[in-house]
Design an enzyme around this catalytic site. Structure first.
Site, PDB file in Angstrom:
ATOM      1  N   PRO A   1      38.005 -23.157  45.502  1.00 25.86           N
ATOM      2  CG  PRO A   1      37.337 -25.317  45.077  1.00 25.86           C
ATOM      3  CD  PRO A   1      37.261 -23.942  44.529  1.00 25.86           C
ATOM      4  CD  GLU A   2      42.502 -19.087  46.624  1.00 28.49           C
ATOM      5  OE1 GLU A   2      43.539 -18.822  47.244  1.00 28.49           O
ATOM      6  OE2 GLU A   2      41.694 -18.216  46.257  1.00 28.49           O
TER       7      GLU A   2
ATOM      8  NE  ARG B   1      30.831 -19.953  38.101  1.00 27.06           N
ATOM      9  CZ  ARG B   1      31.407 -18.962  38.741  1.00 27.06           C
ATOM     10  NH1 ARG B   1      32.609 -18.587  38.423  1.00 27.06           N
ATOM     11  NH2 ARG B   1      30.773 -18.349  39.706  1.00 27.06           N
TER      12      ARG B   1
ATOM     13  CE  LYS C   1      45.265 -22.565  43.358  1.00 29.74           C
ATOM     14  NZ  LYS C   1      44.859 -21.508  42.412  1.00 29.74           N
TER      15      LYS C   1
ATOM     16  NE  ARG D   1      41.821 -14.435  37.049  1.00 32.59           N
ATOM     17  CZ  ARG D   1      41.344 -14.561  35.806  1.00 32.59           C
ATOM     18  NH1 ARG D   1      40.558 -13.634  35.305  1.00 32.59           N
ATOM     19  NH2 ARG D   1      41.658 -15.598  35.068  1.00 32.59           N
TER      20      ARG D   1
ATOM     21  NE  ARG E   1      59.035 -15.714  37.375  1.00 28.78           N
ATOM     22  CZ  ARG E   1      57.839 -16.126  36.934  1.00 28.78           C
ATOM     23  NH1 ARG E   1      56.942 -15.270  36.544  1.00 28.78           N
ATOM     24  NH2 ARG E   1      57.583 -17.400  36.865  1.00 28.78           N
TER      25      ARG E   1
END
Length: 272
Positions: free
Chosen positions: A2-3, A112, A59, A262, A153
Site C-alpha cells: 500500500p502506497e 508480515r 501512507k 530495492r 539533494r
DNA sequence: AATCGTTCCTGATAGC
DNA sequence: TGCTATCAGGAACGAT
C-alpha cells in the site's frame, strides 16, 4: 504494497463505512501490532468510543474518535484494513479485530507483521508524522515546490523521491511509474535535473497518483481495499513488475535490477 | 544534515 | 519429493 493511492482508496471506503460506529470489544490475535501502549490498555481505552472520520497523511490512516483520541495505522507491506460482516471469513493473517455493536467488524490483517497501530491524542505531534514532507495531491504541491524540495539533494532521484520527508506517500511502485512517465532514469543524480525535467516529473507524479486512485490502487501482492477487494492499476503499470516485457513508449525491453537494495524496473532506452 | 546499513517478518520460490 | 536458503520491502534506528 500500500502506497498513497492504496491508502487513499482504503480511507475513502472506510470513511463511508465507519463514521458513527461505536467500538465494542477489541481482539488481539497478535497484540504486537499495537505499539506504544500495551494491548490491554489500548482496548480498554477505545472501547465505547464512536468513530468520527477517517483521514490520511502520507501512507498513514488516521481514525478519529469522539473521545478526542486518534488511531494511527500504517499498513507497511502487507497490512489490510477492511470492514467485514459477521459471516465473512476472517483473513488468515488477522491480527487486531474491532467489533461494532451491529455485528460488523473492522479487521486489521498483516501477513508480515510490519504494520502498526498507535493511539494518540495529538497525531500531528508524533515524530513520524511531524517530519513528513509535502502531500503530492494537495494544491500546494507545485513544480516550484518540487524544485525547492529537491534542491541540495545529490543522491539518485529514485532514492530522494522515496524519502518521506521530501514527498510524503510515494513508494517503490509509484516512484518508478512516475520516473518512466517523466523519461528520467531512477539512478539519475538529483542535482543534474533541469527545470523542465522537474516540471515533467511533477506532472508525472500527480497524474500517476490520480490515475492509480481512479483504478482503486495496485494489487500486485496482498493489497486489498476497505471492503477486501483488489484494485486494478497493476494492469496499467508501464514498468513495475514488467521485467522482460516491452516498453509501452519505445518498445525496448523493461529491465529489473537491484538498486540500493530495492527492485528497480525501468526502460534504459527512454529513461535517461 | 545527509546518507548508509541493519532490522523487523512470513510466504513464495529457487536450488539441490 | 522434500528439505533448506534466499528474497521481498517501509521506515525506525544507529552509525558515520
Amino acid at each position: 504494497m500500500p502506497e498513497l493511492p492504496e491508502v487513499e482508496t482504503v480511507r475513502r471506503d472506510l470513511n463511508r463505512l465507519l463514521p458513527g460506529m461505536v467500538i465494542g470489544q477489541v481482539q488481539g490475535l497478535f497484540p504486537g501490532s499495537v505499539k506504544g501502549i500495551g494491548f490491554k490498555k489500548f482496548s480498554e481505552t477505545i472501547q465505547g468510543a464512536k468513530i468520527v472520520k477517517v483521514s490520511r497523511r502520507a501512507k498513514y490512516l488516521l481514525i478519529l474518535l469522539d473521545s478526542g483520541l486518534t488511531l494511527i495505522i500504517h499498513l507497511k507491506m502487507t497490512g489490510v484494513l477492511q470492514r467485514q460482516q459477521k459471516d465473512d471469513p476472517l483473513p488468515r493473517s488477522a491480527r487486531i479485530i474491532f467489533y461494532f455493536e451491529d455485528g460488523t467488524r473492522l479487521v486489521f490483517s498483516d501477513q508480515r507483521k510490519f504494520g502498526s497501530i498507535k493511539l494518540t491524542s495529538e497525531p500531528n505531534e508524533l515524530p513520524e508524522i511531524k517530519k513528513l514532507g509535502t502531500e503530492p495531491l494537495e494544491s500546494k504541491f507545485t513544480p516550484a515546490v518540487l524544485q525547492q524540495r529537491l534542491a541540495g539533494r545529490k543522491g539518485p532521484v529514485k532514492t530522494v523521491l522515496l524519502d518521506q520527508t521530501v514527498l510524503a506517500g510515494l513508494g517503490n511502485i509509484y516512484v518508478l511509474e512516475a520516473l518512466h512517465r517523466a523519461g528520467i532514469a531512477p539512478q539519475r543524480s538529483t542535482d543534474t535535473l533541469k527545470n523542465d525535467q522537474i516540471k515533467k516529473l511533477h506532472s508525472a507524479v500527480t497524474r500517476t497518483l490520480k490515475e492509480a486512485i481512479a483504478a482503486r490502487g495496485s494489487s500486485v501482492d496482498t493489497y486489498r481495499d476497505g471492503q477486501g477487494k483488489s484494485g486494478w492499476f497493476q494492469v496499467k503499470h508501464r514498468v513495475y513488475d514488467r521485467e522482460g516485457q516491452s516498453c509501452k513508449k519505445c518498445g525496448h525491453t523493461i529491465v529489473k535490477e537491484m538498486f540500493r537494495g530495492r527492485g528497480t524496473y525501468w526502460c534504459p532506452k527512454c529513461q535517461r
